[in-house]
Scaffold this motif. Sequence first.
Motif, mmCIF file in Angstrom:
data_model
loop_
_atom_site.group_PDB
_atom_site.id
_atom_site.type_symbol
_atom_site.label_atom_id
_atom_site.label_comp_id
_atom_site.label_asym_id
_atom_site.label_seq_id
_atom_site.Cartn_x
_atom_site.Cartn_y
_atom_site.Cartn_z
ATOM 1 N N SER A 150 0.835 -1.209 0.000
ATOM 2 C CA SER A 150 0.000 0.000 0.000
ATOM 3 C C SER A 150 0.865 1.252 0.000
ATOM 4 N N LEU A 151 1.815 1.269 -0.875
ATOM 5 C CA LEU A 151 2.780 2.368 -0.896
ATOM 6 C C LEU A 151 2.123 3.686 -1.262
ATOM 7 N N LYS A 152 2.654 4.748 -0.673
ATOM 8 C CA LYS A 152 2.147 6.100 -0.888
ATOM 9 C C LYS A 152 3.270 6.977 -1.440
ATOM 10 N N PRO A 153 2.923 8.042 -2.126
ATOM 11 C CA PRO A 153 3.978 8.936 -2.636
ATOM 12 C C PRO A 153 4.907 9.427 -1.529
ATOM 13 N N GLU A 154 4.382 9.589 -0.334
ATOM 14 C CA GLU A 154 5.219 10.073 0.775
ATOM 15 C C GLU A 154 6.191 9.011 1.284
ATOM 16 N N ASP A 155 6.113 7.803 0.767
ATOM 17 C CA ASP A 155 7.099 6.772 1.090
ATOM 18 C C ASP A 155 8.343 6.894 0.216
ATOM 19 N N THR A 156 8.296 7.777 -0.758
ATOM 20 C CA THR A 156 9.450 7.984 -1.626
ATOM 21 C C THR A 156 10.651 8.448 -0.811
ATOM 22 N N ALA A 157 11.748 7.708 -0.930
ATOM 23 C CA ALA A 157 12.947 8.001 -0.140
ATOM 24 C C ALA A 157 14.052 7.034 -0.521
ATOM 25 N N VAL A 158 15.236 7.339 -0.035
ATOM 26 C CA VAL A 158 16.319 6.368 -0.064
ATOM 27 C C VAL A 158 16.236 5.577 1.237
ATOM 28 N N TYR A 159 16.200 4.271 1.121
ATOM 29 C CA TYR A 159 16.075 3.389 2.277
ATOM 30 C C TYR A 159 17.441 2.785 2.606
ATOM 31 N N TYR A 160 17.772 2.832 3.904
ATOM 32 C CA TYR A 160 19.056 2.345 4.383
ATOM 33 C C TYR A 160 18.852 1.294 5.470
ATOM 34 N N CYS A 161 19.649 0.253 5.429
ATOM 35 C CA CYS A 161 19.690 -0.642 6.573
ATOM 36 C C CYS A 161 20.844 -0.208 7.468
ATOM 37 N N SER A 162 20.720 -0.527 8.733
ATOM 38 C CA SER A 162 21.659 0.015 9.704
ATOM 39 C C SER A 162 21.658 -0.818 10.979
ATOM 40 N N TYR A 163 22.738 -0.708 11.733
ATOM 41 C CA TYR A 163 22.782 -1.277 13.067
ATOM 42 C C TYR A 163 23.703 -0.428 13.929
ATOM 43 N N TYR A 164 23.493 -0.555 15.248
ATOM 44 C CA TYR A 164 24.334 0.167 16.191
ATOM 45 C C TYR A 164 25.220 -0.826 16.914
#
Length: 114
Positions: free
Chosen positions: A83-97
């Motif tokens: 159910s993606l929305k235009p506001e989901d537009t972004a660069v997605y990063y995986c990460s850990y601390y």
Amino acid sequence: VQLQASGGGLVQAGGSLSISCAASTSIVSINVMDWYRQAPGKQRELVASITNGGLANYADSVKGRFTVSRDNAKNTVYLQMNSLKPEDTAVYYCSYYRYPRRYWGQGTLVTVSS
């Protein structure tokens, strides 16, 4: 551990996309794996997290639409986005601390057209 996200692309609003994050070595020792995103002109925000035990948490903006999972045997973390929305537009990063800092992978661009 180096991280590489992949699977991004262009999708229409209402559609689905699955992105993944492959680690260079085992992620068993990393209790919490995170997905962040950064939209143009905005700060990076936490989208979802998952523990080794499978406990997941989500930002309110994606709750009920996104599902995070991990496969330690494949050293991979996934983010299923529905159910993606235009506001989901972004660069997605995986990460850990890992003390004393946060580690980031290369991002993958998700573009949702209206």
